[in-house]
Design a protein around this motif. Sequence first.
Motif, PDB file in Angstrom:
ATOM      1  N   GLY A   1       0.738  -1.322  -0.034  1.00 54.11           N
ATOM      2  CA  GLY A   1       0.012   0.056  -0.033  1.00 54.11           C
ATOM      3  C   GLY A   1       0.913   1.228  -0.125  1.00 54.11           C
ATOM      4  N   ALA A   2       2.004   1.189  -0.476  1.00 54.58           N
ATOM      5  CA  ALA A   2       2.851   2.343  -0.376  1.00 54.58           C
ATOM      6  C   ALA A   2       2.842   3.078  -1.530  1.00 54.58           C
ATOM      7  CB  ALA A   2       4.440   1.984  -0.143  1.00 54.58           C
ATOM      8  N   LEU A   3       2.447   2.790  -2.745  1.00 55.97           N
ATOM      9  CA  LEU A   3       2.309   3.345  -4.059  1.00 55.97           C
ATOM     10  C   LEU A   3       0.996   3.491  -4.720  1.00 55.97           C
ATOM     11  CD1 LEU A   3       4.232   4.910  -6.099  1.00 55.97           C
ATOM     12  CD2 LEU A   3       4.467   2.631  -7.103  1.00 55.97           C
ATOM     13  N   VAL A   4       0.737   4.622  -4.997  1.00 60.40           N
ATOM     14  CA  VAL A   4      -0.822   4.759  -5.668  1.00 60.40           C
ATOM     15  C   VAL A   4      -0.542   5.444  -6.961  1.00 60.40           C
ATOM     16  CG1 VAL A   4      -3.095   5.598  -5.680  1.00 60.40           C
ATOM     17  CG2 VAL A   4      -1.973   4.646  -3.433  1.00 60.40           C
ATOM     18  N   PRO A   5      -0.661   4.826  -8.425  1.00 61.96           N
ATOM     19  CA  PRO A   5      -0.691   5.287  -9.581  1.00 61.96           C
ATOM     20  C   PRO A   5      -1.834   6.487  -9.636  1.00 61.96           C
ATOM     21  CG  PRO A   5      -0.848   2.639  -9.768  1.00 61.96           C
ATOM     22  CD  PRO A   5      -1.330   3.170  -8.347  1.00 61.96           C
ATOM     23  N   ALA A   6      -1.313   7.231 -10.022  1.00 59.94           N
ATOM     24  CA  ALA A   6      -2.162   8.443 -10.682  1.00 59.94           C
ATOM     25  C   ALA A   6      -3.112   8.251 -11.570  1.00 59.94           C
ATOM     26  CB  ALA A   6      -1.257   9.787 -11.186  1.00 59.94           C
ATOM     27  N   ALA A   7      -4.342   8.970 -11.494  1.00 61.31           N
ATOM     28  CA  ALA A   7      -5.280   8.595 -12.812  1.00 61.31           C
ATOM     29  C   ALA A   7      -4.774   8.746 -13.990  1.00 61.31           C
ATOM     30  CB  ALA A   7      -6.541   9.148 -12.277  1.00 61.31           C
ATOM     31  N   GLY A   8      -4.851   8.088 -15.046  1.00 61.87           N
ATOM     32  CA  GLY A   8      -4.103   8.157 -16.284  1.00 61.87           C
ATOM     33  C   GLY A   8      -5.589   8.331 -17.286  1.00 61.87           C
ATOM     34  N   PRO A   9      -5.375   8.593 -18.711  1.00 59.01           N
ATOM     35  CA  PRO A   9      -6.362   8.554 -19.514  1.00 59.01           C
ATOM     36  C   PRO A   9      -7.286   7.444 -19.270  1.00 59.01           C
ATOM     37  CG  PRO A   9      -4.094   8.674 -20.457  1.00 59.01           C
ATOM     38  CD  PRO A   9      -3.957   8.341 -19.155  1.00 59.01           C
ATOM     39  N   ALA A  10      -8.592   7.745 -19.766  1.00 56.89           N
ATOM     40  CA  ALA A  10      -9.703   6.719 -19.559  1.00 56.89           C
ATOM     41  C   ALA A  10      -9.219   5.342 -19.980  1.00 56.89           C
ATOM     42  CB  ALA A  10     -10.851   7.149 -20.381  1.00 56.89           C
ATOM     43  N   GLY A  11      -9.305   4.409 -19.439  1.00 60.96           N
ATOM     44  CA  GLY A  11      -9.053   3.092 -19.688  1.00 60.96           C
ATOM     45  C   GLY A  11      -7.609   2.896 -19.705  1.00 60.96           C
ATOM     46  N   ALA A  12      -6.531   3.454 -19.310  1.00 66.49           N
ATOM     47  CA  ALA A  12      -5.379   3.267 -19.601  1.00 66.49           C
ATOM     48  C   ALA A  12      -4.900   2.280 -18.302  1.00 66.49           C
ATOM     49  CB  ALA A  12      -4.372   4.369 -19.316  1.00 66.49           C
TER      50      ALA A  12
ATOM     51  N   GLN B   1      11.965   6.644   2.126  1.00 67.16           N
ATOM     52  CA  GLN B   1      10.437   6.082   1.858  1.00 67.16           C
ATOM     53  C   GLN B   1       9.963   6.274   0.545  1.00 67.16           C
ATOM     54  OE1 GLN B   1       8.799   8.735   5.198  1.00 67.16           O
ATOM     55  NE2 GLN B   1       7.549   7.181   5.559  1.00 67.16           N
ATOM     56  N   ILE B   2      10.425   7.461  -0.193  1.00 68.36           N
ATOM     57  CA  ILE B   2      10.065   7.648  -1.396  1.00 68.36           C
ATOM     58  C   ILE B   2      10.962   6.754  -2.500  1.00 68.36           C
ATOM     59  CG2 ILE B   2      10.161   9.238  -3.359  1.00 68.36           C
ATOM     60  CD1 ILE B   2      10.004  11.514  -1.175  1.00 68.36           C
ATOM     61  N   ARG B   3      11.982   6.678  -2.270  1.00 74.16           N
ATOM     62  CA  ARG B   3      12.812   5.521  -3.113  1.00 74.16           C
ATOM     63  C   ARG B   3      12.151   4.125  -3.031  1.00 74.16           C
ATOM     64  NH1 ARG B   3      17.672   4.700  -0.308  1.00 74.16           N
ATOM     65  NH2 ARG B   3      16.510   3.064   0.667  1.00 74.16           N
ATOM     66  N   ASP B   4      11.836   3.672  -1.880  1.00 72.94           N
ATOM     67  CA  ASP B   4      11.293   2.228  -1.650  1.00 72.94           C
ATOM     68  C   ASP B   4       9.958   2.155  -2.183  1.00 72.94           C
ATOM     69  OD1 ASP B   4      13.391   1.779  -0.293  1.00 72.94           O
ATOM     70  OD2 ASP B   4      12.658   1.703   1.695  1.00 72.94           O
ATOM     71  N   ALA B   5       9.024   3.268  -2.172  1.00 74.68           N
ATOM     72  CA  ALA B   5       7.985   3.426  -2.804  1.00 74.68           C
ATOM     73  C   ALA B   5       7.883   3.136  -4.198  1.00 74.68           C
ATOM     74  CB  ALA B   5       7.024   4.454  -2.361  1.00 74.68           C
ATOM     75  N   VAL B   6       8.951   3.862  -4.865  1.00 70.62           N
ATOM     76  CA  VAL B   6       9.011   4.005  -6.491  1.00 70.62           C
ATOM     77  C   VAL B   6       9.410   2.723  -6.805  1.00 70.62           C
ATOM     78  CG1 VAL B   6      10.160   5.002  -8.304  1.00 70.62           C
ATOM     79  CG2 VAL B   6       9.028   6.565  -6.336  1.00 70.62           C
ATOM     80  N   GLN B   7      10.501   2.051  -6.263  1.00 67.49           N
ATOM     81  CA  GLN B   7      11.025   0.736  -6.625  1.00 67.49           C
ATOM     82  C   GLN B   7       9.959  -0.185  -6.544  1.00 67.49           C
ATOM     83  OE1 GLN B   7      14.673  -0.237  -4.296  1.00 67.49           O
ATOM     84  NE2 GLN B   7      14.398  -2.309  -5.042  1.00 67.49           N
TER      85      GLN B   7
END
Length: 335
Positions: free
Chosen positions: A186-197, A222-228
């Motif tokens: 639960g450390a990383l949440v993708p941003a909302a991309g284009p519809a259906g992406a 924290q940021i590095r581990d989440a991105v990895q």
Amino acid sequence: MAGKGLDVHKLVQLALDFFDPPAAAPQPAQTGVFAPDEPPAPAGSAQAAPEKIASVPPAPAPPAVPLPSLLAPAEFRHPRANREVLLGEAVVAYALQRARRRSIGFTVGPDGLSVRAPSWVTLSGVDAALREKSGWILRKLSEARERQQRVEGGRIAWADGAVLPYLGAPLRVVLDPSHGFSGKGGALVPAAGPAGAGDGCSTGPTGLGLHIGLPRSAGPAQIRDAVQAWLMRDARRHFTARLEHFAPLLGVRWTSLRLSNANTRWGSAKADGSIRLNWRLLHYPPAIIDYVVAHELAHLRVMDHSPRFWDTVATVVPDYAALRDHLRDEPAPLW
């Protein structure tokens, strides 16, 4: 008396002429350049023509060279160096290892020069062999140093707005605590991309953005581990799709995929069909990833790097040589 007076005047004029001779005939103007056997006339003489010499612009002064560069020779030092030698004007401290072999071998890597020599070769003999190849060694050491400097310059600064390469394009990290958590840990949440992406990235005028659900007070680790964590999940998805694409084309069957974190190896393959790929490949353009995937799958047909192996790779990636050079010359960013 008149005749005597005339004689007196003549005598006075002769005396004046003797002590104050008439002005010398004008001399040709000097140019400031003299023939080797005709040195310039001494200062103050009629031939010096100082006003003409002064009119010639002086030659430009050579650029100033910093004093340290004149005094200190170049130096290349291996972290495990146990011997050093002067090659040209460069001091090279190298790691010498005795080995059971017939000849002297040397390798230039990120750490510097490593030498493996038979036990019967004297130290002076090793140094003589290095001097013989000094041009190649110094060129490779310089290239390795320049590469390392590029790597250091591309080190990622983990903070809100950090930028790193993703599939060959810039990816901007956005700390976005407003998002809910999803995925393992639960450390990383993708941003909302284009519809259906549904790929976890949003496109915009500034390129790709990766939103992670961390507060803006999050630390670099924290940021590095989440991105990895996100990149490793995405790497598995991307690599699996490319393995499934190339395996039928090469007539092979792969059995498993494992992600590696090696610093110097991008992939490996075993005869049982297991494949290992470095998740850091996700920094490179898709064509580079395809080359590495095809390379490892081709090993399931030819377990060496013989001409037959490269011919196999070329059947699915014809421009593999250019892609291989790109992968070698463009280092991944430091984390």
